[in-house]
Design an enzyme around this catalytic site. Sequence first.
Site, short mmCIF file in Angstrom:
data_model
loop_
_atom_site.label_atom_id
_atom_site.label_comp_id
_atom_site.label_asym_id
_atom_site.label_seq_id
_atom_site.Cartn_x
_atom_site.Cartn_y
_atom_site.Cartn_z
N GLN A 98 -9.67 -0.24 8.95
CA GLN A 98 -8.80 0.90 8.68
C GLN A 98 -9.57 2.06 8.06
O GLN A 98 -10.72 1.92 7.64
CB GLN A 98 -7.66 0.47 7.75
CG GLN A 98 -8.14 -0.15 6.45
CD GLN A 98 -7.11 -1.08 5.85
OE1 GLN A 98 -5.91 -0.96 6.07
NE2 GLN A 98 -7.58 -2.04 5.06
N GLY A 130 -5.15 -12.97 6.46
CA GLY A 130 -4.02 -13.66 5.86
C GLY A 130 -3.30 -14.57 6.84
O GLY A 130 -2.84 -15.65 6.48
N ASP A 170 2.41 -8.44 0.59
CA ASP A 170 2.28 -7.04 0.21
C ASP A 170 1.41 -6.35 1.25
O ASP A 170 0.22 -6.13 1.05
CB ASP A 170 1.66 -6.93 -1.19
CG ASP A 170 1.38 -5.49 -1.59
OD1 ASP A 170 2.02 -4.59 -1.01
OD2 ASP A 170 0.52 -5.28 -2.46
N SER A 173 0.63 -3.31 4.32
CA SER A 173 0.95 -1.96 4.76
C SER A 173 2.00 -2.06 5.86
O SER A 173 2.42 -3.15 6.24
CB SER A 173 -0.32 -1.25 5.26
OG SER A 173 -0.98 -2.04 6.22
N ASP A 174 2.44 -0.93 6.37
CA ASP A 174 3.48 -0.95 7.40
C ASP A 174 2.92 -1.51 8.71
O ASP A 174 1.71 -1.64 8.87
CB ASP A 174 4.05 0.46 7.59
CG ASP A 174 4.93 0.86 6.42
OD1 ASP A 174 5.66 0.00 5.91
OD2 ASP A 174 4.88 2.03 6.01
#
Length: 289
Positions: A37, A144, A161, A163-164
């Site tokens: 990212q 994950g 938790d 991100s979108d």
Amino acid sequence: MDLFKKSWFTEVYDMSPGMCLSIEIDKVLHHEVTKYQDILLLETKNCGRALVLDGIIQCTEFDEFSYQEMISFLPLCCHPDPKKVLIVGGGDGGVAREVVKHPSVELVDQVEIDGRVIDLCKEYLPSMAVGFTHPKLKLHVADGFAFVRNRLHNYDVIITDSSDPVGPAVPLFQLEYFQLLRNALKPGGIICSQASNPWSKTKEYADVYKICKQLFPSVGFAYTSVPTYPNGIIGFALGSLNKQTNFKEPIGVFKEEELSSMKMKYYNEDVHQAAFSLPNFIRQALKES
């Protein structure tokens, strides 16, 4: 499109069509593109430091505590004895900071795919990254999705938790991932996942809730106020393997002095209950999911 214009950073977000959020900045602290990212750290005029991933604001020092406390304590306080917790994502460290505060929690595994997010938050957002230093926490830099696959009946609470649902977070919003979460829970275990923005992303949060309904005998949907998120709020989908779980009524209740000693700025019993009191348009969307 130039997102920096006259000392302002503008978040142009496809998931909130026709709208954008602009924050006045003092300077860019750091910018790099990793395998996963685009990472941006900003010093803002009025919101402190901000973490931006792929052009989307993840947290600011001004309001991060609302999100971190709620995604952590909503599930923790609905479990009778949350000893072992998994955090998927959370590379800024804020959720870890909150989870380790709960007196029942003995061990926290955290898995974050991008180690550079962790490193940069340690450098630029130490008030959140302090969560990584706690002796209860074991940090894993890994995927994950793959990590959860190998953790059968291991956790009391799992918090996603993420991100979108763009880039590396896409798999964390799919049925197979939630099936893995269910399998990784101990009997009576609870999951809580970030579930997007109830105002403009009806399909996204309703889809996550629908998946939870398929897999868990007890489900809940809550939301909290975060001014620097699109439309100012974010939703959470929760599922429990205990059909008696009533998410609106916390089992673990802390006195005011306990909350103060834990440095809680947002979460309390009243806020917990209110978070599950949904407006009609959200109720309808969940009903139809």
